[in-house]
Scaffold this motif. Structure first.
Motif, mmCIF file in Angstrom:
data_model
loop_
_atom_site.group_PDB
_atom_site.id
_atom_site.type_symbol
_atom_site.label_atom_id
_atom_site.label_comp_id
_atom_site.label_asym_id
_atom_site.label_seq_id
_atom_site.Cartn_x
_atom_site.Cartn_y
_atom_site.Cartn_z
ATOM 1 N N PHE A 298 25.868 95.581 82.766
ATOM 2 C CA PHE A 298 27.198 95.150 83.184
ATOM 3 C C PHE A 298 27.899 96.256 83.956
ATOM 4 O O PHE A 298 28.401 96.046 85.068
ATOM 5 N N PHE A 299 27.899 97.465 83.378
ATOM 6 C CA PHE A 299 28.649 98.531 84.039
ATOM 7 C C PHE A 299 27.938 99.039 85.286
ATOM 8 O O PHE A 299 28.584 99.560 86.191
ATOM 9 N N GLY A 300 26.624 98.875 85.339
ATOM 10 C CA GLY A 300 25.929 99.215 86.577
ATOM 11 C C GLY A 300 26.415 98.356 87.731
ATOM 12 O O GLY A 300 26.787 98.852 88.795
ATOM 13 N N LYS A 301 26.453 97.030 87.498
ATOM 14 C CA LYS A 301 26.933 96.122 88.548
ATOM 15 C C LYS A 301 28.397 96.389 88.856
ATOM 16 O O LYS A 301 28.826 96.363 90.027
ATOM 17 N N PHE A 302 29.148 96.669 87.790
ATOM 18 C CA PHE A 302 30.574 96.982 87.925
ATOM 19 C C PHE A 302 30.778 98.169 88.867
ATOM 20 O O PHE A 302 31.573 98.115 89.812
ATOM 21 N N VAL A 303 29.991 99.228 88.644
ATOM 22 C CA VAL A 303 30.140 100.445 89.458
ATOM 23 C C VAL A 303 29.785 100.153 90.911
ATOM 24 O O VAL A 303 30.452 100.638 91.835
ATOM 25 N N VAL A 304 28.747 99.318 91.129
ATOM 26 C CA VAL A 304 28.358 99.004 92.505
ATOM 27 C C VAL A 304 29.516 98.322 93.238
ATOM 28 O O VAL A 304 29.866 98.690 94.373
ATOM 29 N N ILE A 305 30.161 97.354 92.565
ATOM 30 C CA ILE A 305 31.244 96.640 93.251
ATOM 31 C C ILE A 305 32.442 97.555 93.471
ATOM 32 O O ILE A 305 33.084 97.524 94.525
ATOM 33 N N ILE A 306 32.734 98.407 92.490
ATOM 34 C CA ILE A 306 33.859 99.336 92.664
ATOM 35 C C ILE A 306 33.580 100.271 93.846
ATOM 36 O O ILE A 306 34.461 100.548 94.672
ATOM 37 N N ALA A 307 32.332 100.741 93.951
ATOM 38 C CA ALA A 307 31.980 101.615 95.069
ATOM 39 C C ALA A 307 32.150 100.873 96.391
ATOM 40 O O ALA A 307 32.646 101.439 97.374
ATOM 41 N N PHE A 308 31.790 99.590 96.385
ATOM 42 C CA PHE A 308 31.973 98.781 97.595
ATOM 43 C C PHE A 308 33.463 98.693 97.954
ATOM 44 O O PHE A 308 33.841 98.830 99.124
ATOM 45 N N PHE A 309 34.296 98.513 96.954
ATOM 46 C CA PHE A 309 35.741 98.444 97.205
ATOM 47 C C PHE A 309 36.257 99.756 97.784
ATOM 48 O O PHE A 309 37.096 99.768 98.689
ATOM 49 N N ILE A 310 35.755 100.872 97.254
ATOM 50 C CA ILE A 310 36.207 102.172 97.764
ATOM 51 C C ILE A 310 35.752 102.337 99.214
ATOM 52 O O ILE A 310 36.500 102.818 100.072
ATOM 53 N N TRP A 311 34.553 101.898 99.482
ATOM 54 C CA TRP A 311 34.000 101.969 100.842
ATOM 55 C C TRP A 311 34.891 101.172 101.790
ATOM 56 O O TRP A 311 35.268 101.651 102.873
ATOM 57 N N ILE A 312 35.259 99.946 101.369
ATOM 58 C CA ILE A 312 36.144 99.109 102.187
ATOM 59 C C ILE A 312 37.453 99.831 102.430
ATOM 60 O O ILE A 312 37.986 99.867 103.536
ATOM 61 N N ARG A 313 37.982 100.449 101.376
ATOM 62 C CA ARG A 313 39.273 101.113 101.512
ATOM 63 C C ARG A 313 39.185 102.267 102.498
ATOM 64 O O ARG A 313 40.123 102.532 103.240
ATOM 65 N N GLY A 314 38.033 102.928 102.517
ATOM 66 C CA GLY A 314 37.894 104.033 103.457
ATOM 67 C C GLY A 314 37.692 103.576 104.888
ATOM 68 O O GLY A 314 37.823 104.368 105.810
ATOM 69 N N THR A 315 37.365 102.295 105.081
ATOM 70 C CA THR A 315 37.007 101.839 106.422
ATOM 71 C C THR A 315 38.126 101.092 107.127
ATOM 72 O O THR A 315 38.436 101.387 108.275
ATOM 73 N N LEU A 316 38.724 100.123 106.426
ATOM 74 C CA LEU A 316 39.552 99.161 107.153
ATOM 75 C C LEU A 316 41.007 99.590 107.213
ATOM 76 O O LEU A 316 41.547 100.073 106.219
ATOM 77 N N PRO A 317 41.661 99.391 108.346
ATOM 78 C CA PRO A 317 43.091 99.652 108.434
ATOM 79 C C PRO A 317 43.883 98.504 107.818
ATOM 80 O O PRO A 317 43.336 97.435 107.561
ATOM 81 N N ARG A 318 45.142 98.764 107.592
ATOM 82 C CA ARG A 318 45.991 97.770 106.935
ATOM 83 C C ARG A 318 46.273 96.594 107.855
ATOM 84 O O ARG A 318 46.474 96.766 109.055
ATOM 85 N N LEU A 319 46.248 95.383 107.294
ATOM 86 C CA LEU A 319 46.550 94.196 108.100
ATOM 87 C C LEU A 319 48.053 94.041 108.268
ATOM 88 O O LEU A 319 48.831 94.540 107.468
ATOM 89 N N ARG A 320 48.423 93.301 109.325
ATOM 90 C CA ARG A 320 49.829 92.954 109.481
ATOM 91 C C ARG A 320 50.111 91.772 108.567
ATOM 92 O O ARG A 320 49.210 91.042 108.184
ATOM 93 N N MET A 321 51.395 91.561 108.234
ATOM 94 C CA MET A 321 51.726 90.513 107.271
ATOM 95 C C MET A 321 51.272 89.139 107.762
ATOM 96 O O MET A 321 50.707 88.350 107.004
ATOM 97 N N ASP A 322 51.507 88.832 109.042
ATOM 98 C CA ASP A 322 51.155 87.495 109.522
ATOM 99 C C ASP A 322 49.638 87.328 109.588
ATOM 100 O O ASP A 322 49.113 86.262 109.284
ATOM 101 N N GLN A 323 48.922 88.403 109.935
ATOM 102 C CA GLN A 323 47.455 88.323 109.948
ATOM 103 C C GLN A 323 46.924 88.036 108.556
ATOM 104 O O GLN A 323 46.011 87.221 108.367
ATOM 105 N N LEU A 324 47.562 88.695 107.592
ATOM 106 C CA LEU A 324 47.138 88.536 106.206
ATOM 107 C C LEU A 324 47.298 87.098 105.742
ATOM 108 O O LEU A 324 46.380 86.502 105.168
ATOM 109 N N LEU A 325 48.469 86.520 106.033
ATOM 110 C CA LEU A 325 48.701 85.150 105.582
ATOM 111 C C LEU A 325 47.818 84.189 106.363
ATOM 112 O O LEU A 325 47.330 83.202 105.812
ATOM 113 N N GLN A 326 47.582 84.481 107.651
ATOM 114 C CA GLN A 326 46.708 83.602 108.425
ATOM 115 C C GLN A 326 45.293 83.626 107.884
ATOM 116 O O GLN A 326 44.634 82.589 107.800
ATOM 117 N N LEU A 327 44.833 84.813 107.520
ATOM 118 C CA LEU A 327 43.476 84.905 106.966
ATOM 119 C C LEU A 327 43.372 84.051 105.711
ATOM 120 O O LEU A 327 42.391 83.336 105.513
#
Lengths: 391, 103, 164, 190
Positions: A298-327
């Motif tokens: 369980f925690f192995g899979k958990f760590v993989v997804i958390i690492a993926f989230f951190i990776w995303i956070r390091g990559t993507l810039p913040r969306l604009r409010m209207d883009q966010l709601l449109q998505l």
């Protein structure tokens, strides 16, 4: 390991008088969950900062303790000893209750997640509710109320704006999230997380993520989970450069630490749910590896997804409010509805003809929907912004 | 175990409180909240009668509550939209001051 | 009456009374959520956990938030100043509410209620609920779906800024 | 197609992340300051110091207490008192020495005018920047002893400037010696 944990619990419960035994049992189930996830929180903060540093060609924290691992201790001490400021015009009761409610709900949702299974069929789960999934979302949605309370009671325009943004975002992403989870409910025919994990036992080819609808629903769920827990790239509610810290602006000291804790615990809860629903929970990827205890898987899979989230956070810039709601409304919601239909079709087809035909018939609609909805989003408004004066 | 009359008593209290709120408060939103309170008192009655009734295996009481929840949600949405529209036009949310029916 | 029921009833009544006497509208709405929590606990106590959590999900996260948004969008100067939050005919309202309550009490104590309770093997299962919903109650379900759609469209049109 | 940009970006960050472990020299560009530091640039300047020749800061101080810098200093952060007796300077001329030379570096605005106006190349700008001090008034008021720094230090932080100065000073010494010899010759011929 599961047997060991369960028998330790039984031994300890037996020490109490009969009246107190249910209470003691619940307390003993709660304590490890609290301890493990609070530890995860501390560790994740420092590892996240280190990973973000590496992504940005920096070292990240490396001063406190060996390799900077004691950084959360220093941060925690700093938070605790800071002055607790309440604005003069604030609504003191509500201002106090908001972080308490948020942290409570963030912890409560862990009570339905199964972490392992003993060979005799007992599960390592604090409470095995028949409607566990509904419980998870009902309690999780209280975070919106807590965010509103924080924003409203602070008597601060930025706090109010941040709270409104956060609530709009949470409500928008709750719909696709619930719909993408419903696909799993549709296939496994139960709202109990223990049952849902049970249908994925016996090897990774039984996991829900390895089906056409499951893969897409998993990605939708992860996106919505990012938005629900206010993480980058959906961290508009607390955008430092726009509205400082959103609803948390008037909080300091330990109350702020509680908000921080609740944010990470919410992320962990969503991750645990993703692991449970799509990645087979505590089941090993191949049955021969069953000698390794469930919590470790369980925690192995958990760590993989958390690492993926951190990776995303390091990559993507913040969306604009209207883009966010449109998505949320123009892409994710119709996609989730399509997935629901595809999941129903899969259920029928793979029951009668087997999974090969299921793949054959179910993957084209998913890909088609993805391509068409993806193109629809890049229309007049959703496309790259045209700057009138720059060009 | 608690008896049916306890639940009925609580539900009656809740219903009358909701009625009082609807009749007494001036704010239009609070009037709506009073109505929600009355609806929920009725729901509690449904569930109590289902549970204490002779045949709890038939789930009619629960299904009624389910439908009533949906109706309440729809009612809240429309009611709040009406309040918003009235507020836009007259900038008033006090039910005593909404006394013109002219379009 | 058991202790648990008494505690839950106290929570519900605290919320309900708070909602009728508090001055600020947002406080009223927040005490409404207390009522809903109490009601959800009662539902769970009555072996209907699905409805209890659905109540929290629908009321606390959707309806309450909707009400709060409306409260913030309509700032009422008359009520938030020193004017009493109660309307002019509040005495009459109280009398009506009290008499309704008295009538309900009278009816409850006159009614031939069964004091016993049938034991359930398990709490109402979601599966059987869903099966009933899809077989016997499929027409009401469709009607409710239509009603919700109509309500949503109606609410959007009514609340739109420029009805044109 | 929606999402292709995300995949591209994530590949880039993954490259960065892995690169910091595989090729730390190329990817980890941070200088960990208190332990490692970058050498100061030639033209960096912070606060003035007094240059002395030789080993003894008292005897070798180039300053002759002419007080030009004190007059020119825009924020007037220099305070000079002349000594009673004269000492010979580098060309052998008898000059006064400052008995007190104070610079209040909390007032100094690092304009370098004192360096420009000094006719004796006695004052230069330092590159030292770690000047934090628990004593707010006394700690930042530097006296003659703390201001004096050797010519070698000056050559180290401003190599090019010092080279030019040294050349000019050597020329001055040569001229002075020539003058002296000429005067001696004139005296002997008389």
């Amino acid at each position: 390991m599961e047997v060991l944990l369960l028998s330790i619990k039984e031994q300890l419960v037996a020490l109490f008088p009969a009246v107190l035994q249910p209470l003691a049992g619940h307390l003993l189930s709660i304590t490890p969950v609290l301890g493990v996830f609070a530890g995860c929180f501390a560790l994740t903060t420092v590892l996240e900062r280190k990973a973000l540093g590496r992504i940005q060609n920096r070292f990240g924290p490396n001063r406190v303790g060996p390799a900077g691992l004691l950084q959360p201790v220093a941060d925690g001490l700093k938070m605790i000893f800071k002055e607790d400021i309440v604005p003069l015009k604030a609504d003191r009761t509500v201002h106090f209750l908001a972080p308490v409610l948020l942290a409570t709900t963030a912890l409560l949702v862990f009570s339905v997640i199964p972490f392992g299974q003993a060979p005799d069929g007992r599960h390592l789960v604090p409470v095995d509710l028949e409607v566990g999934l509904i419980f998870f979302f009902a309690v999780g949605s209280l975070a919106e109320l807590a965010v509103f309370m924080a924003g409203w009671s602070s008597r601060n325009k930025y706090a109010m704006l941040g709270a409104m943004r956060a609530i709009a975002q949470m409500i928008s992403y709750e719909a696709p999230m619930l719909l993408s989870v419903l696909t799993v409910v549709l296939i496994s025919g139960s709202l109990s997380l223990v049952d849902i994990v049970g249908t994925q036992a016996g090897g990774f080819w039984h996991w829900h993520v390895l089906t056409p609808w499951g893969a897409a629903a998993f990605l939708l769920f992860l996106t919505a989970a990012l938005a629900e827990s206010n993480r980058s790239p959906f961290d508009i509610p607390e955008a430092e450069s726009e509205i400082i810290a959103g609803h948390m602006i008037e909080y300091s000291g330990f109350k702020y630490a509680l908000f921080f804790l609740a944010e990470y615990l919410g992320l962990f809860a969503m991750t645990s749910l993703a692991v449970t629903l799509f990645l087979g929970g505590f089941h090993p990827p191949i049955p021969q590896l069953a000698f390794v205890p469930g919590p470790i898987w369980f925690f192995g899979k958990f760590v993989v997804i958390i690492a993926f989230f951190i990776w995303i956070r390091g990559t993507l810039p913040r969306l604009r409010m209207d883009q966010l709601l449109q998505l949320a409304w123009k892409f994710m919601l119709p996609m989730a509805v399509v997935l629901l239909i595809v999941a129903a079709a899969w259920h029928r087809i793979s029951l009668t003809w087997g999974p090969v035909f299921g793949w054959l018939f179910c993957s084209p609609p998913v890909i088609m929907a993805y391509l068409m909805l993806g193109r629809g989003g890049a229309g007049k408004k959703g496309g790259p912004r045209v700057y009138r004066y720059v060009n | 175990m608690d008896s049916l009359s306890d639940y009925l008593l609580l539900s009656a209290l809740l219903f009358s409180l909701g009625l009082c709120v609807t009749l007494v408060r001036r704010h239009a939103i609070l009037v709506l909240i009073g109505i929600e309170l009355m609806l929920n008192a009725a729901n509690l009655n449904f569930i109590a009668f289902w549970r204490f009734g002779p045949n709890p295996e038939a789930l009619d009481g629960l299904l009624f509550v389910l439908f009533s929840l949906a109706v309440a949600a729809a009612e809240a949405a429309v009611g709040l939209a009406l309040i918003l529209a009235v507020y836009r036009r007259y900038s008033v949310t006090d039910v005593e001051n909404i006394d013109e029916l002219k379009g | 009456m058991s202790l648990t029921f008494a505690i839950i009833a106290a929570i519900v009544l605290t919320g309900a009374i708070g909602l009728s006497v508090l001055r600020k509208t947002v406080h009223c709405v927040l005490s409404l959520t207390i009522v809903f929590f109490g009601l959800a606990m009662l539902y769970i106590r009555l072996d209907a956990p699905f409805l209890g959590f659905a109540l929290v999900l629908i009321y606390v996260s959707a309806v309450t938030i909707l009400i709060l948004f409306t409260v913030l969008l309509t700032r009422n100067r008359e009520i938030e100043t020193d004017v009493s939050p109660y309307s002019r005919g509040s005495i009459a309202g109280l009398i009506v509410g009290g008499s309704v309550f008295a009538g309900l009490i009278w009816m409850i104590y006159r009614a031939p209620l069964s004091r016993g309770i049938t034991e359930l093997e398990s709490p109402a299962s979601v599966k059987s609920l869903g099966e009933r919903l899809m077989t016997e109650y499929v027409l009401p379900l469709e009607v409710i779906a239509l009603l919700l759609t109509a309500a949503m469209i109606g609410a959007v049109i009514v609340a739109m800024k420029d009805p044109g | 197609m929606i999402g292709s940009g995300i995949v591209k970006g994530m590949a880039q960050t993954a490259k960065n992340f892995a690169g910091t472990y595989i090729a730390p020299r190329k990817y980890l560009v941070t200088v960990e300051y208190p332990e490692e530091r970058l050498p100061a640039k030639e033209n960096a300047r912070n606060f003035p110091f007094l240059v002395f020749d030789g080993d003894d800061p008292e005897a070798g101080l180039r300053c002759v207490a002419c007080r030009i810098c004190e007059k020119e200093c825009p924020p007037q952060c220099i305070y000079i008192e002349k000594d009673k007796e004269k000492k010979p300077d580098y060309v052998g001329k008898m000059q006064f020495q400052p008995s007190v030379f104070d610079i209040d570096i909390s007032v100094c605005m690092s304009c370098q005018i004192c360096v420009e106006v000094c006719p004796f190349d006695a004052i230069r700008m330092d590159t030292e920047f770690e000047l934090s001090n628990p004593d707010r008034f006394g700690g930042l008021l530097l006296d003659k002893r703390r201001l004096a720094k050797s010519n070698e230090y000056c050559a180290e932080i401003h190599p090019e400037e010092t080279e030019q100065t040294e050349a000019r000073r050597a020329e001055d010494v040569r001229k002075a010696v020539a003058k002296k010899q000429a005067r001696q010759q004139a005296a002997s011929s008389d």
